[in-house]
Design a protein around this motif. Structure first.
Motif, PDB file in Angstrom:
ATOM      1  N   VAL A 234      -4.749   2.701   1.011  1.00 44.18           N
ATOM      2  CA  VAL A 234      -5.568   3.714   1.883  1.00 44.18           C
ATOM      3  C   VAL A 234      -6.393   4.708   1.181  1.00 44.18           C
ATOM      4  O   VAL A 234      -5.871   5.187   0.409  1.00 44.18           O
ATOM      5  N   PHE A 235      -7.448   4.810   1.546  1.00 43.76           N
ATOM      6  CA  PHE A 235      -8.602   6.005   1.021  1.00 43.76           C
ATOM      7  C   PHE A 235      -8.797   7.022   1.720  1.00 43.76           C
ATOM      8  O   PHE A 235      -8.917   6.877   3.287  1.00 43.76           O
ATOM      9  N   GLN A 236      -8.741   8.203   1.205  1.00 44.02           N
ATOM     10  CA  GLN A 236      -9.534   9.403   1.765  1.00 44.02           C
ATOM     11  C   GLN A 236     -10.728   9.515   1.043  1.00 44.02           C
ATOM     12  O   GLN A 236     -10.844   9.759  -0.249  1.00 44.02           O
ATOM     13  N   ALA A 237     -11.925   9.237   1.422  1.00 48.48           N
ATOM     14  CA  ALA A 237     -13.233   9.142   0.757  1.00 48.48           C
ATOM     15  C   ALA A 237     -13.140   8.030  -0.258  1.00 48.48           C
ATOM     16  O   ALA A 237     -12.486   6.863   0.161  1.00 48.48           O
ATOM     17  N   ASP A 238     -13.175   8.086  -1.521  1.00 51.76           N
ATOM     18  CA  ASP A 238     -12.859   7.221  -2.381  1.00 51.76           C
ATOM     19  C   ASP A 238     -11.616   7.206  -3.431  1.00 51.76           C
ATOM     20  O   ASP A 238     -11.312   6.786  -4.297  1.00 51.76           O
ATOM     21  N   LYS A 239     -10.741   8.138  -2.607  1.00 47.65           N
ATOM     22  CA  LYS A 239      -9.491   8.592  -3.520  1.00 47.65           C
ATOM     23  C   LYS A 239      -8.440   7.531  -2.698  1.00 47.65           C
ATOM     24  O   LYS A 239      -8.138   7.745  -1.591  1.00 47.65           O
ATOM     25  N   PRO A 240      -7.665   6.908  -3.389  1.00 47.20           N
ATOM     26  CA  PRO A 240      -6.369   6.242  -2.910  1.00 47.20           C
ATOM     27  C   PRO A 240      -5.385   7.334  -2.728  1.00 47.20           C
ATOM     28  O   PRO A 240      -5.008   7.873  -3.428  1.00 47.20           O
ATOM     29  N   VAL A 241      -4.848   7.187  -1.499  1.00 45.09           N
ATOM     30  CA  VAL A 241      -3.736   8.109  -1.163  1.00 45.09           C
ATOM     31  C   VAL A 241      -2.615   7.499  -0.632  1.00 45.09           C
ATOM     32  O   VAL A 241      -1.475   8.173  -0.290  1.00 45.09           O
ATOM     33  N   GLY A 242      -2.591   6.104  -0.445  1.00 44.40           N
ATOM     34  CA  GLY A 242      -1.609   5.179   0.102  1.00 44.40           C
ATOM     35  C   GLY A 242      -1.669   3.896  -0.293  1.00 44.40           C
ATOM     36  O   GLY A 242      -2.826   3.390  -0.843  1.00 44.40           O
ATOM     37  N   ALA A 243      -0.538   3.246  -0.742  1.00 47.34           N
ATOM     38  CA  ALA A 243      -0.809   1.741  -1.274  1.00 47.34           C
ATOM     39  C   ALA A 243       0.639   1.069  -1.089  1.00 47.34           C
ATOM     40  O   ALA A 243       1.684   1.638  -1.228  1.00 47.34           O
ATOM     41  N   GLY A 244       0.366  -0.320  -1.046  1.00 49.64           N
ATOM     42  CA  GLY A 244       1.558  -1.190  -0.708  1.00 49.64           C
ATOM     43  C   GLY A 244       1.475  -2.626  -1.121  1.00 49.64           C
ATOM     44  O   GLY A 244       0.123  -2.668  -1.242  1.00 49.64           O
ATOM     45  N   ILE A 245       2.379  -3.278  -1.454  1.00 52.55           N
ATOM     46  CA  ILE A 245       2.264  -4.524  -2.080  1.00 52.55           C
ATOM     47  C   ILE A 245       3.075  -5.341  -0.909  1.00 52.55           C
ATOM     48  O   ILE A 245       4.230  -5.003  -0.585  1.00 52.55           O
ATOM     49  N   VAL A 246       2.684  -6.680  -0.554  1.00 50.51           N
ATOM     50  CA  VAL A 246       3.150  -7.673   0.274  1.00 50.51           C
ATOM     51  C   VAL A 246       3.257  -9.031  -0.412  1.00 50.51           C
ATOM     52  O   VAL A 246       2.265  -9.366  -0.867  1.00 50.51           O
ATOM     53  N   LEU A 247       4.349  -9.600  -0.479  1.00 52.17           N
ATOM     54  CA  LEU A 247       4.600 -10.715  -1.052  1.00 52.17           C
ATOM     55  C   LEU A 247       4.784 -11.772   0.097  1.00 52.17           C
ATOM     56  O   LEU A 247       5.393 -11.524   0.969  1.00 52.17           O
ATOM     57  N   LEU A 248       4.152 -12.888  -0.058  1.00 45.74           N
ATOM     58  CA  LEU A 248       4.138 -14.022   0.869  1.00 45.74           C
ATOM     59  C   LEU A 248       4.804 -15.209   0.448  1.00 45.74           C
ATOM     60  O   LEU A 248       4.715 -15.704  -0.545  1.00 45.74           O
ATOM     61  N   GLY A 249       5.713 -16.066   1.406  1.00 44.74           N
ATOM     62  CA  GLY A 249       6.436 -17.171   1.367  1.00 44.74           C
ATOM     63  C   GLY A 249       6.848 -17.968   2.251  1.00 44.74           C
ATOM     64  O   GLY A 249       7.607 -17.203   3.304  1.00 44.74           O
ATOM     65  N   GLY A 250       6.605 -19.408   2.397  1.00 44.59           N
ATOM     66  CA  GLY A 250       6.969 -19.575   3.779  1.00 44.59           C
ATOM     67  C   GLY A 250       6.381 -19.120   4.914  1.00 44.59           C
ATOM     68  O   GLY A 250       5.365 -19.234   4.847  1.00 44.59           O
ATOM     69  N   LYS A 251       7.260 -18.791   5.824  1.00 48.08           N
ATOM     70  CA  LYS A 251       6.586 -18.058   6.947  1.00 48.08           C
ATOM     71  C   LYS A 251       7.069 -16.472   7.012  1.00 48.08           C
ATOM     72  O   LYS A 251       7.102 -15.876   8.109  1.00 48.08           O
ATOM     73  N   GLU A 252       7.370 -15.966   5.797  1.00 51.86           N
ATOM     74  CA  GLU A 252       7.905 -14.573   5.807  1.00 51.86           C
ATOM     75  C   GLU A 252       7.059 -13.937   4.825  1.00 51.86           C
ATOM     76  O   GLU A 252       6.624 -14.369   3.593  1.00 51.86           O
ATOM     77  N   ALA A 253       6.802 -12.604   5.116  1.00 48.35           N
ATOM     78  CA  ALA A 253       6.096 -11.677   4.307  1.00 48.35           C
ATOM     79  C   ALA A 253       7.154 -10.575   4.180  1.00 48.35           C
ATOM     80  O   ALA A 253       7.757 -10.051   4.797  1.00 48.35           O
TER      81      ALA A 253
END
Length: 371
Positions: A234-253
């Protein structure tokens, strides 16, 4: 046990990864953490030895138990399934094979002179009350201590439009609030996005007073998971202010890590971050979202509940020298009590460290903290 059933322990780097991944992909109880990518990243980033306890019926794989051997320079060594995440227990064709896998893991602790074996597994759904008309297989939350850790899971509908409609008006307005505040969200699968994530994550960990994972850890995860690891920024202008990682496998995230910068929280970057990730995996056809571990009724628990997540048991079983370690029987309980009393002081000191120093020393400690 059938004479045709063979149980053995193998070094992860010696076990056929394709065979392992095919079995995991076909097992209904598998999570994204069960993929060989987690073991591979753990070895590459932190030099911990990965193990696979496997069961073969004749020539067919019928059970696996992934383990990581963690040997700190000071303290007790352990075998964990799996470190740095909530769960990763045995996958097997039946309960008998599952028990044999754990028996072999106990034998491995003796062979490797490891004191602790920790099995982390997911359990059943928990009820929000003790009404006798509810599913009797579900334990009531009311009967659990307030400090209980639970796994928060959410079933996803057929598409993001249906998902958005399922939310209460207040939640929908909070998502729109972030956009009205000028924030924008992007989804990335390329390796370069790891550094954008880490810029936010490392600052947030220092604010929380907690040692941070190394940048290499996340880079190795990205290399191992490939397109099965999504990075939301998530950016405000060009600055990252939020971030997250999601891993995928089968039908679950699952979302093991998400962070925002505190000074921008009034703009609701966390709402836009979670909506972006949830809507994307929903439209990809994933049917369940794992929000991760929370303590009953604390802030993160309530945050996840508003997205539709429900609590499930986390079953963490510890064996010491091959024997089940029951609550209250831990010989180190007095040491743990002292550590809990010192924790607020340590966290306060950590928050005052220069960011560059915290990012340098943090990974040297974090690699041995299996939570």
């Amino acid at each position: 046990m059938s004479a045709d059933l063979h149980i053995r322990a193998s070094r992860f780097n010696a076990f056929p990864a394709d065979e392992y991944n095919r079995y995991v992909a076909g097992h209904s109880a598998a999570t994204p953490y069960h993929r060989s990518a987690w073991l591979h990243a753990t070895e590459q980033a932190y030099d911990h030895t990965g193990w696979v306890i496997s069961a073969h019926h004749k020539e067919t794989l019928c059970g696996v138990l992934p383990l990581v051997e963690v040997k700190p320079p000071i303290g007790t060594s352990s075998l964990v399934t799996l470190p740095f995440c909530d769960l990763g227990g045995a996958l097997a064709d039946n309960e008998e094979i599952q028990e044999q896998l754990i028996t072999e893991a106990k034998a491995l602790t003796k062979t490797n002179r490891v004191k602790i074996l920790e099995i982390r597994e997911g359990g059943e759904a928990l009820n929000a009350g003790s009404d006798a008309t509810r599913d009797q297989n579900k334990q009531s939350i009311d009967a659990l201590p307030g400090s209980t850790k639970v796994r928060m899971l959410c079933d996803l509908p057929e598409n993001s439009e249906a998902l958005f409609k399922s939310y209460k008006p207040k939640l929908r307005s909070q998502i729109r609030k972030a956009e009205k505040n000028g924030l924008r969200a992007e989804l990335h699968t390329e390796t370069g996005a790891v550094e954008l994530f880490y810029e936010v994550f490392a600052q947030n960990m220092r604010r929380l007073g907690s040692p941070v994972h190394s940048l290499q850890w996340f880079q190795e995860l990205k290399a191992a998971y490939g397109e099965h690891m999504l990075i939301g920024i998530v950016f405000q202008a060009d600055k990252p202010v939020g971030a997250g990682i999601v891993l995928l496998g089968g039908k679950e995230a699952c979302i093991p890590w998400a962070s925002t910068l505190e000074e921008f929280n009034r703009l609701a970057p966390n709402m836009l971050l979670y909506w972006t990730l949830l809507s994307h995996v929903c439209d990809l056809g994933y049917t369940r979202f794992d929000f991760g571990r929370s303590t009953l009724d604390e802030g993160t628990y309530r945050f996840k509940k508003q997205w539709g997540a429900q609590p499930y048991r986390l079953v963490w079983t510890e064996y010491r020298s091959g024997m089940l370690n029951l609550p209250g029987n831990d010989s180190n309980s007095s040491g743990a009590s002292v550590a809990s009393q010192l924790r607020p002081l340590i966290e306060n000191i950590w928050r005052r460290l220069p960011l560059s120093f915290a990012n340098w020393v943090g990974p040297k400690l974090r690699r041995y903290i299996t939570l």
